[in-house]
Scaffold this motif. Sequence first.
Motif, mmCIF file in Angstrom:
data_model
loop_
_atom_site.group_PDB
_atom_site.id
_atom_site.type_symbol
_atom_site.label_atom_id
_atom_site.label_comp_id
_atom_site.label_asym_id
_atom_site.label_seq_id
_atom_site.Cartn_x
_atom_site.Cartn_y
_atom_site.Cartn_z
ATOM 1 N N PRO A 1 2.797 -5.649 -8.433
ATOM 2 C CA PRO A 1 1.512 -5.574 -9.142
ATOM 3 C C PRO A 1 0.278 -5.490 -8.235
ATOM 4 O O PRO A 1 -0.748 -4.968 -8.643
ATOM 5 N N GLU A 2 0.383 -5.983 -7.016
ATOM 6 C CA GLU A 2 -0.770 -5.986 -6.105
ATOM 7 C C GLU A 2 -0.871 -4.730 -5.257
ATOM 8 O O GLU A 2 -1.790 -4.593 -4.453
ATOM 9 N N ILE A 3 0.060 -3.790 -5.426
ATOM 10 C CA ILE A 3 0.072 -2.605 -4.567
ATOM 11 C C ILE A 3 -1.191 -1.769 -4.766
ATOM 12 O O ILE A 3 -1.710 -1.670 -5.874
ATOM 13 N N LYS A 4 -1.670 -1.214 -3.677
ATOM 14 C CA LYS A 4 -2.866 -0.371 -3.709
ATOM 15 C C LYS A 4 -2.472 1.070 -3.405
ATOM 16 O O LYS A 4 -1.546 1.311 -2.643
ATOM 17 N N GLY A 5 -3.197 1.996 -3.995
ATOM 18 C CA GLY A 5 -2.942 3.411 -3.769
ATOM 19 C C GLY A 5 -3.744 4.238 -4.753
ATOM 20 O O GLY A 5 -4.279 3.724 -5.735
ATOM 21 N N THR A 6 -3.821 5.506 -4.508
ATOM 22 C CA THR A 6 -4.672 6.401 -5.295
ATOM 23 C C THR A 6 -4.210 6.578 -6.734
ATOM 24 O O THR A 6 -5.008 6.557 -7.650
ATOM 25 N N PHE A 7 -2.917 6.757 -6.955
ATOM 26 C CA PHE A 7 -2.447 7.179 -8.271
ATOM 27 C C PHE A 7 -1.824 6.064 -9.108
ATOM 28 O O PHE A 7 -0.949 6.307 -9.921
ATOM 29 N N PHE A 8 -2.317 4.842 -8.951
ATOM 30 C CA PHE A 8 -1.843 3.736 -9.780
ATOM 31 C C PHE A 8 -2.770 3.477 -10.961
ATOM 32 O O PHE A 8 -2.614 2.496 -11.669
ATOM 33 N N GLU A 9 -3.718 4.343 -11.174
ATOM 34 C CA GLU A 9 -4.577 4.337 -12.359
ATOM 35 C C GLU A 9 -4.318 5.646 -13.096
ATOM 36 O O GLU A 9 -3.962 6.649 -12.471
ATOM 37 N N PRO A 10 -4.526 5.698 -14.414
ATOM 38 C CA PRO A 10 -4.162 6.913 -15.154
ATOM 39 C C PRO A 10 -4.995 8.149 -14.797
ATOM 40 O O PRO A 10 -4.501 9.264 -14.843
ATOM 41 N N ILE A 11 -6.246 7.923 -14.421
ATOM 42 C CA ILE A 11 -7.157 9.031 -14.141
ATOM 43 C C ILE A 11 -7.797 8.816 -12.772
ATOM 44 O O ILE A 11 -8.270 7.722 -12.471
ATOM 45 N N VAL A 12 -7.833 9.872 -11.971
ATOM 46 C CA VAL A 12 -8.490 9.818 -10.666
ATOM 47 C C VAL A 12 -9.570 10.897 -10.646
ATOM 48 O O VAL A 12 -9.284 12.072 -10.889
ATOM 49 N N GLU B 1 0.845 -1.191 0.000
ATOM 50 C CA GLU B 1 0.000 0.000 0.000
ATOM 51 C C GLU B 1 0.881 1.242 0.000
ATOM 52 O O GLU B 1 1.818 1.349 0.791
ATOM 53 N N PHE B 2 0.607 2.158 -0.936
ATOM 54 C CA PHE B 2 1.349 3.410 -1.009
ATOM 55 C C PHE B 2 0.381 4.533 -1.343
ATOM 56 O O PHE B 2 -0.302 4.491 -2.363
ATOM 57 N N HIS B 3 0.340 5.528 -0.460
ATOM 58 C CA HIS B 3 -0.532 6.690 -0.675
ATOM 59 C C HIS B 3 0.306 7.953 -0.619
ATOM 60 O O HIS B 3 1.184 8.091 0.234
ATOM 61 N N SER B 4 0.025 8.856 -1.533
ATOM 62 C CA SER B 4 0.691 10.158 -1.531
ATOM 63 C C SER B 4 -0.145 11.108 -2.372
ATOM 64 O O SER B 4 -1.111 10.698 -3.008
ATOM 65 N N GLY B 5 0.273 12.353 -2.387
ATOM 66 C CA GLY B 5 -0.314 13.273 -3.337
ATOM 67 C C GLY B 5 0.199 12.921 -4.725
ATOM 68 O O GLY B 5 1.022 12.011 -4.892
ATOM 69 N N ASN B 6 -0.257 13.630 -5.710
ATOM 70 C CA ASN B 6 0.156 13.387 -7.093
ATOM 71 C C ASN B 6 1.503 14.072 -7.334
ATOM 72 O O ASN B 6 1.608 15.008 -8.112
ATOM 73 N N LEU B 7 2.528 13.584 -6.639
ATOM 74 C CA LEU B 7 3.834 14.241 -6.646
ATOM 75 C C LEU B 7 4.941 13.401 -7.262
ATOM 76 O O LEU B 7 6.107 13.775 -7.196
ATOM 77 N N ILE C 1 -7.903 14.100 -12.021
ATOM 78 C CA ILE C 1 -6.464 14.315 -11.895
ATOM 79 C C ILE C 1 -5.783 13.323 -12.824
ATOM 80 O O ILE C 1 -6.112 12.137 -12.829
ATOM 81 N N LEU C 2 -4.823 13.813 -13.597
ATOM 82 C CA LEU C 2 -4.011 12.957 -14.444
ATOM 83 C C LEU C 2 -2.865 12.439 -13.577
ATOM 84 O O LEU C 2 -1.975 13.201 -13.186
ATOM 85 N N SER C 3 -2.884 11.176 -13.244
ATOM 86 C CA SER C 3 -1.873 10.586 -12.364
ATOM 87 C C SER C 3 -0.487 10.708 -12.971
ATOM 88 O O SER C 3 -0.304 10.464 -14.164
ATOM 89 N N GLY C 4 0.477 11.066 -12.132
ATOM 90 C CA GLY C 4 1.848 11.162 -12.587
ATOM 91 C C GLY C 4 2.162 12.406 -13.383
ATOM 92 O O GLY C 4 3.232 12.527 -13.966
ATOM 93 N N VAL C 5 1.230 13.355 -13.411
ATOM 94 C CA VAL C 5 1.449 14.639 -14.074
ATOM 95 C C VAL C 5 1.533 15.684 -12.969
ATOM 96 O O VAL C 5 0.600 15.833 -12.186
ATOM 97 N N ILE C 6 2.641 16.379 -12.897
ATOM 98 C CA ILE C 6 2.851 17.311 -11.801
ATOM 99 C C ILE C 6 2.190 18.662 -12.080
ATOM 100 O O ILE C 6 1.497 19.205 -11.236
ATOM 101 N N LYS C 7 2.365 19.202 -13.285
ATOM 102 C CA LYS C 7 1.778 20.501 -13.619
ATOM 103 C C LYS C 7 0.515 20.303 -14.457
ATOM 104 O O LYS C 7 0.474 19.476 -15.345
ATOM 105 N N TYR C 8 -0.486 21.101 -14.160
ATOM 106 C CA TYR C 8 -1.763 21.077 -14.890
ATOM 107 C C TYR C 8 -2.398 19.692 -14.881
ATOM 108 O O TYR C 8 -2.912 19.214 -15.880
ATOM 109 N N ALA C 9 -2.329 19.040 -13.733
ATOM 110 C CA ALA C 9 -2.856 17.684 -13.616
ATOM 111 C C ALA C 9 -4.376 17.652 -13.518
ATOM 112 O O ALA C 9 -4.997 16.678 -13.911
ATOM 113 N N ILE C 10 -4.979 18.710 -12.989
ATOM 114 C CA ILE C 10 -6.435 18.725 -12.823
ATOM 115 C C ILE C 10 -7.071 19.235 -14.112
ATOM 116 O O ILE C 10 -6.771 20.334 -14.567
ATOM 117 N N GLN C 11 -7.924 18.394 -14.685
ATOM 118 C CA GLN C 11 -8.540 18.703 -15.978
ATOM 119 C C GLN C 11 -10.018 18.334 -15.973
ATOM 120 O O GLN C 11 -10.439 17.452 -15.226
#
Length: 191
Positions: free
Chosen positions: A129-140, A109-115, A156-166
Amino acid sequence: DKISDFKNVESIEIATYPDVSLEFIGQLPKVKSLKIIHLPRVNDILPLSKLKSLETLYLAVLPSWDKFQHIASLKPLHKLMNLRSLSLHGIFVDDGSLRPLHSCPMLNEFHSGNLFSMEELLSLKAVKPEIKGTFFEPIVELPYTPCSKCGSRKVILSGVIKYAIQCPHCHSKRVQNHRIEWQRYQTKIAA
């Protein structure tokens, strides 16, 4: 108080940690669960590398704090063989790397902001592969942030630091391109 008075402590929860160093906590070998809700002066988590029994680590800054707390790296965690869950909220890792977590065999399990970058997130997911967390899918999906133009829920575009919220409707091309890039990179690292 002497450190020896705390040697058998297994769970620690601290509302605000006032010191600049986690050295005191690093001297408590039986700690399995550590939660620090606000650590505004700590920049180095190296003392946590001594916590060989640690299973759950939660580090955060208060939501009212108007800046990220910077730590140099997650490298001190790479030898924590019992670490199962890591949560970082408002914590910015200067080297941007999740690779030290690859060697934590129990981590699920790993949780963080989209950083963290898409590459870092997908590399960790490939190793675990079994890890759980918010940003392991492309779109949140964001539940309470409607687009001012169309009223759709923003994402939120996961793994995008700038302009991630669309807005997925007003900016559908950007959201779709992100999905394609995510899939392309995921396929590349799986090969």
